[in-house]
Scaffold this motif. Structure first.
Motif, PDB file in Angstrom:
ATOM      1  N   GLN A  10       0.847  -1.189   0.000  1.00 36.32           N
ATOM      2  CA  GLN A  10       0.000   0.000   0.000  1.00 36.32           C
ATOM      3  C   GLN A  10       0.885   1.243   0.000  1.00 36.32           C
ATOM      4  O   GLN A  10       0.682   2.163  -0.748  1.00 36.32           O
ATOM      5  CB  GLN A  10      -0.883   0.017   1.262  1.00 36.32           C
ATOM      6  CG  GLN A  10      -2.087  -0.900   1.180  1.00 36.32           C
ATOM      7  CD  GLN A  10      -3.118  -0.395   0.209  1.00 36.32           C
ATOM      8  OE1 GLN A  10      -3.174   0.796  -0.065  1.00 36.32           O
ATOM      9  NE2 GLN A  10      -3.916  -1.301  -0.341  1.00 36.32           N
ATOM     10  N   SER A  11       1.895   1.187   0.858  1.00 37.55           N
ATOM     11  CA  SER A  11       2.697   2.387   0.982  1.00 37.55           C
ATOM     12  C   SER A  11       3.548   2.597  -0.277  1.00 37.55           C
ATOM     13  O   SER A  11       3.786   3.728  -0.662  1.00 37.55           O
ATOM     14  CB  SER A  11       3.574   2.341   2.227  1.00 37.55           C
ATOM     15  OG  SER A  11       4.581   1.386   2.041  1.00 37.55           O
ATOM     16  N   PHE A  12       3.983   1.514  -0.924  1.00 36.26           N
ATOM     17  CA  PHE A  12       4.752   1.666  -2.172  1.00 36.26           C
ATOM     18  C   PHE A  12       3.872   2.321  -3.238  1.00 36.26           C
ATOM     19  O   PHE A  12       4.265   3.277  -3.896  1.00 36.26           O
ATOM     20  CB  PHE A  12       5.277   0.309  -2.654  1.00 36.26           C
ATOM     21  CG  PHE A  12       6.387   0.420  -3.667  1.00 36.26           C
ATOM     22  CD1 PHE A  12       7.707   0.516  -3.256  1.00 36.26           C
ATOM     23  CD2 PHE A  12       6.116   0.452  -5.030  1.00 36.26           C
ATOM     24  CE1 PHE A  12       8.743   0.633  -4.182  1.00 36.26           C
ATOM     25  CE2 PHE A  12       7.129   0.567  -5.966  1.00 36.26           C
ATOM     26  CZ  PHE A  12       8.455   0.651  -5.534  1.00 36.26           C
ATOM     27  N   ILE A  13       2.654   1.797  -3.389  1.00 31.29           N
ATOM     28  CA  ILE A  13       1.727   2.370  -4.379  1.00 31.29           C
ATOM     29  C   ILE A  13       1.406   3.816  -4.050  1.00 31.29           C
ATOM     30  O   ILE A  13       1.428   4.688  -4.914  1.00 31.29           O
ATOM     31  CB  ILE A  13       0.419   1.537  -4.428  1.00 31.29           C
ATOM     32  CG1 ILE A  13       0.684   0.204  -5.112  1.00 31.29           C
ATOM     33  CG2 ILE A  13      -0.691   2.294  -5.143  1.00 31.29           C
ATOM     34  CD1 ILE A  13      -0.526  -0.703  -5.183  1.00 31.29           C
ATOM     35  N   GLN A  14       1.146   4.056  -2.771  1.00 29.72           N
ATOM     36  CA  GLN A  14       0.762   5.416  -2.389  1.00 29.72           C
ATOM     37  C   GLN A  14       1.952   6.361  -2.473  1.00 29.72           C
ATOM     38  O   GLN A  14       1.819   7.488  -2.945  1.00 29.72           O
ATOM     39  CB  GLN A  14       0.197   5.421  -0.971  1.00 29.72           C
ATOM     40  CG  GLN A  14      -1.224   4.887  -0.951  1.00 29.72           C
ATOM     41  CD  GLN A  14      -1.703   4.544   0.438  1.00 29.72           C
ATOM     42  OE1 GLN A  14      -0.937   4.574   1.400  1.00 29.72           O
ATOM     43  NE2 GLN A  14      -2.971   4.205   0.539  1.00 29.72           N
ATOM     44  N   LYS A  15       3.090   5.871  -2.006  1.00 28.98           N
ATOM     45  CA  LYS A  15       4.275   6.721  -1.990  1.00 28.98           C
ATOM     46  C   LYS A  15       4.585   7.276  -3.382  1.00 28.98           C
ATOM     47  O   LYS A  15       4.948   8.433  -3.537  1.00 28.98           O
ATOM     48  CB  LYS A  15       5.466   5.918  -1.484  1.00 28.98           C
ATOM     49  CG  LYS A  15       6.731   6.733  -1.295  1.00 28.98           C
ATOM     50  CD  LYS A  15       7.791   5.959  -0.562  1.00 28.98           C
ATOM     51  CE  LYS A  15       9.030   6.824  -0.397  1.00 28.98           C
ATOM     52  NZ  LYS A  15      10.160   6.042   0.123  1.00 28.98           N
ATOM     53  N   ASP A  17       2.364   7.218  -5.942  1.00 29.48           N
ATOM     54  CA  ASP A  17       1.107   7.571  -6.625  1.00 29.48           C
ATOM     55  C   ASP A  17       0.898   6.720  -7.875  1.00 29.48           C
ATOM     56  O   ASP A  17       0.481   7.212  -8.923  1.00 29.48           O
ATOM     57  CB  ASP A  17       1.112   9.073  -6.980  1.00 29.48           C
ATOM     58  CG  ASP A  17      -0.254   9.561  -7.445  1.00 29.48           C
ATOM     59  OD1 ASP A  17      -1.265   8.919  -7.111  1.00 29.48           O
ATOM     60  OD2 ASP A  17      -0.309  10.583  -8.156  1.00 29.48           O
ATOM     61  N   LEU A  18       1.190   5.428  -7.768  1.00 32.04           N
ATOM     62  CA  LEU A  18       1.194   4.569  -8.963  1.00 32.04           C
ATOM     63  C   LEU A  18      -0.177   4.481  -9.623  1.00 32.04           C
ATOM     64  O   LEU A  18      -0.286   4.261 -10.824  1.00 32.04           O
ATOM     65  CB  LEU A  18       1.694   3.168  -8.603  1.00 32.04           C
ATOM     66  CG  LEU A  18       3.129   3.105  -8.060  1.00 32.04           C
ATOM     67  CD1 LEU A  18       3.549   1.673  -7.807  1.00 32.04           C
ATOM     68  CD2 LEU A  18       4.097   3.770  -9.028  1.00 32.04           C
ATOM     69  N   LEU A  19      -1.243   4.659  -8.832  1.00 31.57           N
ATOM     70  CA  LEU A  19      -2.577   4.549  -9.417  1.00 31.57           C
ATOM     71  C   LEU A  19      -2.934   5.798 -10.223  1.00 31.57           C
ATOM     72  O   LEU A  19      -3.933   5.820 -10.933  1.00 31.57           O
ATOM     73  CB  LEU A  19      -3.613   4.294  -8.324  1.00 31.57           C
ATOM     74  CG  LEU A  19      -3.362   3.022  -7.509  1.00 31.57           C
ATOM     75  CD1 LEU A  19      -4.426   2.838  -6.448  1.00 31.57           C
ATOM     76  CD2 LEU A  19      -3.302   1.799  -8.411  1.00 31.57           C
ATOM     77  N   CYS A  76       6.008  13.876 -17.085  1.00 36.56           N
ATOM     78  CA  CYS A  76       4.804  13.102 -16.739  1.00 36.56           C
ATOM     79  C   CYS A  76       3.583  14.014 -16.671  1.00 36.56           C
ATOM     80  O   CYS A  76       3.590  15.011 -15.966  1.00 36.56           O
ATOM     81  CB  CYS A  76       4.975  12.396 -15.396  1.00 36.56           C
ATOM     82  SG  CYS A  76       3.445  11.562 -14.879  1.00 36.56           S
ATOM     83  N   PRO A  77       2.522  13.684 -17.418  1.00 40.68           N
ATOM     84  CA  PRO A  77       1.353  14.560 -17.410  1.00 40.68           C
ATOM     85  C   PRO A  77       0.522  14.444 -16.134  1.00 40.68           C
ATOM     86  O   PRO A  77      -0.408  15.220 -15.935  1.00 40.68           O
ATOM     87  CB  PRO A  77       0.548  14.078 -18.621  1.00 40.68           C
ATOM     88  CG  PRO A  77       0.934  12.661 -18.809  1.00 40.68           C
ATOM     89  CD  PRO A  77       2.371  12.560 -18.349  1.00 40.68           C
ATOM     90  N   LYS A  78       0.831  13.462 -15.311  1.00 40.04           N
ATOM     91  CA  LYS A  78       0.009  13.269 -14.112  1.00 40.04           C
ATOM     92  C   LYS A  78       0.787  13.553 -12.829  1.00 40.04           C
ATOM     93  O   LYS A  78       0.340  13.187 -11.743  1.00 40.04           O
ATOM     94  CB  LYS A  78      -0.552  11.841 -14.084  1.00 40.04           C
ATOM     95  CG  LYS A  78      -1.492  11.544 -15.250  1.00 40.04           C
ATOM     96  CD  LYS A  78      -2.781  12.363 -15.159  1.00 40.04           C
ATOM     97  CE  LYS A  78      -3.565  12.289 -16.455  1.00 40.04           C
ATOM     98  NZ  LYS A  78      -4.734  13.178 -16.474  1.00 40.04           N
ATOM     99  N   GLY A  79       1.949  14.145 -12.964  1.00 41.88           N
ATOM    100  CA  GLY A  79       2.697  14.533 -11.771  1.00 41.88           C
ATOM    101  C   GLY A  79       3.384  13.383 -11.049  1.00 41.88           C
ATOM    102  O   GLY A  79       3.788  13.528  -9.898  1.00 41.88           O
ATOM    103  N   LEU A  80       3.519  12.224 -11.698  1.00 42.83           N
ATOM    104  CA  LEU A  80       4.247  11.125 -11.064  1.00 42.83           C
ATOM    105  C   LEU A  80       5.752  11.317 -11.267  1.00 42.83           C
ATOM    106  O   LEU A  80       6.172  12.090 -12.125  1.00 42.83           O
ATOM    107  CB  LEU A  80       3.842   9.776 -11.689  1.00 42.83           C
ATOM    108  CG  LEU A  80       2.650   9.052 -11.055  1.00 42.83           C
ATOM    109  CD1 LEU A  80       1.376   9.803 -11.354  1.00 42.83           C
ATOM    110  CD2 LEU A  80       2.550   7.632 -11.581  1.00 42.83           C
TER     111      LEU A  80
END
Lengths: 382, 666
Positions: A10-15, A17-19, A76-80
């Motif tokens: 969860q923290s990897f994805i959130q950290k 912002d992979l979604l 990156c257009p989504k700020g990742l």
């Protein structure tokens, strides 16, 4: 399901912002090393959304091909920040202790001696020998606190950068001070090699040290230190600038003048950490334009479209998996030659090292030289 | 207030929406014991006919003088129950609502606590309702005319509709001609109608319609007043050409010393014009204008031995003495149809738009393929010996759309389709060309759009899924650095022409109208509609409506539909001739007001003015509310230092007892 892993996931994805990723491919499209390696950062971002495979992904040799140039994050257009995902994977390896010995040594050296080059802290200021260098003590008031960069301090090939700066500052009569032996690595490259703990520690220690001076501005010589202090050190009191900001100022205020002429054709290579990452494009060009007799030409791939030299992201300590095609630094010197440049000017010690190697590999020593801006203009300043 | 109030309290179940969480029986029983409450009931749906009937009968039979409905948000049904009261002969403003749904049952789980809270809310409403005063809804006359700002397809359609209904229309267009962006298009998707062929007749109609007064090269300077009664001030900029005399022959432009040297705005800088010019052949009005920023005579006071345009003009229409003219008129309603601008691709330097002549925008290609364009419809890049006919053509979608790195998170809605259309036109004009479109997603959502996308693909346009990151040069070719994300393959695609599908953005001068009319903007910077679904053409300012891309990116069918919607809204006002104004407005007690002007500053509707009054022989300033402009937001009442500003139905003496009850109850 293993709940611990799940929480970590969860923290990897959130950290990172992979979604938020829409898989548009702009990151991989812009990645400079794709012409040489199998690295596909878009694919890695995609795969990282699966908790099962993180450790497996970390084992892919190409994650060490990333030069941390940051193009993927800038575009990156989504700020990742795809580059940070690769660094996160490197972090898994660092935590496991399964990194290349060269990387391990560099990290240990930062921890023990405050530099990644396995050199003793006691010799950090050896480059100053024979120079009239002003060193300031904590608590002292100083307008411009100069931060040297470990590579410049220890590597004789680039020590001239700092030496020339000292000469110029003395001539300008500007209020400055160097830190001396207590100066420690900014740890930007430790971060890029995935050693997050060490980086956090460095931020804490360096912030304490640098804030102990009454400095108005912190002047970084290397774009790598500059980018780290500016973007990753949240609590520094002094304003962080690059030396090209200071130099432009001194030239504008006529505190220094470039008096000697120099009939060279100069081409400027934008370092990623200075240009792309921090939008410092005009200052180096302003300085070079003050050189009488010299002609400033441009790469086709200039400014925001500059091509990375592959010097960053830990590439000084790890070769990576790249096999295909020529080194980007070689592409760069070839392009410079095509424009008939005689001086390939840069503003970064890593760029000096990579481009100089490439120039020699290509056998261009007769026609062209690589010169850091300070080394180039130092002898021309009165 | 005569006698004691008689209050009726009605607790709604809202099916199970409220009753599931709140013990409605207990709430109505509690209410029945509150002071001045004559009856308290609960019912499954108070808003239903039988529910409303309950209230009406109690008003009649029990002699109720005040009503509390404990149900949903007043936004939902306050109006419904006001009508119920009015139908039973009670002043509709003798109603107070207790929101025990959104504020209670929907947000709580514990039934006991929710019931206790519902009781509190009902008690507070009862404490307030007895202090409410009767209010009257006033009506004002509507000036039977409309102002339309912007002469693109949105403004044109709205103007024609309102004029056709028999009302006067003033159309104000900033540039020398109506037509807007649509006039620059060659063909329109998905039907490939010739844009000029379907637009020009409407442009001509606008100019010739007896009900429409067209003001081109003009700008709205100021608008005061309120719904039904706006005062408009327009600056007609000096064209230095008497449009009553100009025949549009064009002799002046041919003779102009700067002929063929000034980039033509209409042709996106690809063609050149003179300092005196007609923007494009079908311009309406077909009258020439002198560009005062460029004209030698106007900028330097000297043009050779004398301006050649004067000699050339047989009609004697040129007049360098002409001044800007200010005209003022009244309208009842306003439609804002100011359109959009295209994203400037130089803000994405990685695409090299500023560096390479063969990186162009969609609208530039539009001018190249148009028969009326600078190349007569031939797709040629560059000039003279260097001119090339491109063989490898690439489109890049989402340039300045869906891109947070340039602060444009939204989809511009038209670029997918205009790229498909242009790709089709390129394959038609250059059968040997290889055309590809780099895309992230294809959004072909309109009528006939998916079918058009199917057609274009089968015509040989290759769609490559990947948003390119960079363009650089290798020899004579442009290199597109991208990833084909479906194949997972990185590409360095060598092409001759790159077309950037630039997105739509709010006009740079959007602020001007905002300052004049106090409009709001949504997060994307476009003008904000009153409700995204149910009031898409209205604004927060009564009598002001939106049409076209000023409200957000749209294709032509949607723009025209919205323009007709805005016209319809405007016509409701115009044809009824009267408009009701808000009753729960603010009032300022001039006897206690000290004229500090703070309320004037904070009023978001410009509804308060400082006026001079004679107070016992002294001339002093006090604040006064313009009742037609006040929306009853209460900002002045909250901000007033002396308590002189009070909002009707929300006066201090009405809401303080309500608050006291909430504080007192455990």
């Amino acid at each position: 399901m293993n709940t611990d892993l799940n929480t970590e996931m969860q923290s990897f994805i959130q950290k990172y912002d992979l979604l938020g990723c829409i898989q548009c491919g702009r990151c991989t499209g812009g990645c400079p090393v794709t012409v040489r390696t199998n690295l596909n950062v878009r694919r890695i971002v995609y795969d990282s959304r699966n908790e099962e495979v993180l450790e497996e992904l970390a084992k892919l040799p190409e994650i060490w091909d990333c030069t941390a140039c940051n193009t993927c994050a800038v575009r990156c257009p989504k700020g990742l920040k795809p580059v940070e995902v690769l660094i996160g994977l490197r972090n898994i390896l660092v935590e496991e202790g399964s990194v290349e010995p060269t990387v391990r040594d560099a990290l240990e050296s930062i921890f023990r001696e405050g530099n990644p080059w396995n050199k003793s802290r006691a010799t950090r200021c050896d480059w100053m020998e024979g120079l009239d260098v002003r060193i300031v003590e904590p608590g002292e008031k100083v307008e411009n606190l100069i931060f040297v960069c470990c590579t410049i301090a220890y590597d004789p090939k680039v020590q001239g950068i700092a030496k020339n700066l000292v000469k110029i500052l003395n001539k300008a009569g500007v209020d400055y001070g160097f830190i001396g032996e207590s100066e420690s690595c900014c740890a930007s490259e430790a971060h890029n090699m995935g050693e997050e703990g060490l980086f956090e520690m460095a931020i804490e220690d360096n912030t304490e040290l640098l804030n102990s001076y009454e400095a108005k501005r912190l002047v970084a010589i290397s774009p790598h230190c500059y980018a780290a202090f500016k973007n990753q050190y949240p609590d520094l009191k002094a304003e962080v600038i690059h030396y090209t900001h200071l130099l432009k100022e001194l030239l504008e205020e006529k505190k220094i003048t470039i008096t000697k002429e120099c009939a060279e054709k100069v081409i400027f290579h934008d370092p990623c950490f200075l240009g792309k990452q921090n939008n410092v494009f005009d200052e180096p060009r302003y300085i070079l334009k003050q050189v009488g007799g010299a002609e400033l030409v441009e790469f086709d791939r200039k400014r925001e479209r500059s091509l990375c030299c592959e010097g960053g992201g830990g590439k000084m300590w790890v070769e990576g998996s790249a096999t295909k095609a020529e080194r980007l630094a070689e592409t760069r010197v070839k392009d410079a030659r095509e424009r008939e440049a005689t001086v390939l000017a840069v503003a970064c010690p890593f760029c000096v090292l990579t481009l100089d190697d490439a120039l020699k590999a290509r056998g261009f020593e007769e026609e062209m030289r690589v010169a850091e801006i300070l080394e180039f203009i130092g002898p021309l300043v009165e | 207030m005569n006698n004691k109030p008689k209050i009726g309290v009605y607790v709604c179940h809202c099916g199970m929406n409220i009753a599931k969480t709140v013990d409605v029986e207990a709430v109505s029983e509690f209410a029945s014991r509150l002071p001045y409450v004559k009856v308290a009931r609960n019912y499954s749906y108070m808003c239903s006919d039988p529910g409303q009937q309950l209230i009406k009968e109690d008003i009649k039979n029990e002699g109720l003088t005040r009503v509390v409905v404990a149900s949903c948000s007043p936004r939902m049904h306050e109006n419904t129950f006001r009508k119920t009261l009015a139908a039973a002969g009670l002043n509709p403003y003798y109603l107070e609502m207790a929101n025990i749904r959104e504020h209670c049952s929907w947000v709580h789980e514990n039934r006991e606590e929710a019931t206790a809270k519902a009781k509190k809310l009902v008690y507070a409403a009862v404490a307030k309702v007895r202090l409410l005063e009767p209010l009257e809804e006033k009506e004002v006359e509507v000036e039977p005319s409309a102002l339309i700002v912007g002469g693109g397809i949105a403004g044109i359609q709205a103007a024609l509709d309102i004029a056709a209904a028999g009302f006067k229309v003033y159309m104000v267009e900033k540039t020398p001609s109506v037509g807007g962006k649509m006039s620059q298009l060659d063909k329109t998707f998905p039907t490939l109608d010739c844009s000029a062929c379907i637009l020009t007749p409407k442009m001509v109609d606008v100019a010739s319609h007896p009900n429409i007064e067209l003001m081109t090269y003009s700008q709205v300077e100021d608008i005061t007043g309120y719904v039904g009664n706006f005062n408009v001030k327009v600056r007609k900029k000096a064209r230095y050409v008497d449009i009553n005399k100009c025949t549009g022959c064009g002799a002046c432009a041919q003779e102009c010393r700067l002929a063929g040297t000034i980039p033509s705005e209409f042709n996106m800088g690809l063609g050149k014009r003179a300092a005196i010019y007609l923007p494009f052949p079908q311009a309406v009005p077909a009258k020439y204008t002198i560009d005062k920023e460029r004209c030698l005579f106007l900028t330097r006071g000297k043009c050779g031995k004398g301006p050649k345009c004067i000699e050339a003009c047989a009609a004697g229409a040129i007049n360098f003495e002409q001044q800007d003219e200010i005209v003022e008129f009244k309208v009842g309603t306003i439609i804002i149809a100011t359109g959009y601008e295209l994203f400037d691709p130089a803000k994405k330097p990685e695409y090299g738009y500023a560096d390479y002549d063969n990186v162009i925008t969609g609208l530039e290609l539009e001018r190249l393929v148009a028969a009326s364009g600078p190349t007569g419809g031939e797709i040629v890049i560059g000039k003279g010996e260097k001119a090339i006919v491109p063989k490898e053509v690439a489109f890049i979608s989402c340039v300045g759309s869906r891109d947070e790195s340039v602060g444009k998170p939204y989809c511009s809605r038209v670029c997918c389709m205009y790229s498909a259309k242009l790709a089709h036109l390129v394959t038609e004009k250059l059968p040997d060309a290889n055309v590809r479109i780099y895309y992230m997603d294809v959004r072909a959502f309109g009528k006939g759009y998916e079918e058009f996308y199917d057609r274009v693909r089968r015509e040989g346009v290759r769609y490559i899924r990947g948003n390119p990151s960079e363009i650089f040069k290798r020899g004579d070719k442009l290199v597109i650095k991208a990833e084909d994300t479906l194949a997972g393959r990185t590409l360095e695609d060598e092409v001759d022409l790159v077309v950037l599908a630039t997105g739509l953005e709010p006009r740079q001068d959007a602020r001007e109208i905002i300052d004049i009319l106090k409009l709001s903007q949504s997060a994307d910077g476009f003008y904000l509609e009153a409700h995204p679904k149910l009031a898409p053409v209205d604004t927060a300012t009564d009598g002001v409506y939106l049409a076209g891309c000023a409200q957000g990116p749209k294709d032509i069918p949607d723009t025209v539909a919205q323009a007709k919607g805005a016209a319809s809204s405007a016509l409701i006002l115009l044809s009824s001739g009267k408009v009701k104004v808000q009753a729960q407005i603010s009032n300022i007690n001039e006897a206690t007001c000290r004229g500090c002007g703070y309320c004037v500053e904070i009023c978001p509707f410009g509804a308060i003015d400082l006026v001079e009054v004679n107070r016992m022989g002294n001339i002093v300033q006090v604040a006064r509310v313009n009742e037609a402009l006040c929306k009853g937001c209460g900002a002045c009442a909250a901000g007033c230092f002396s308590g002189s500003a009070q909002q009707k139905s929300f006066k201090d003496q009405q809401i303080l007892p309500q608050i006291a009850v909430l504080g007192a109850m455990k």
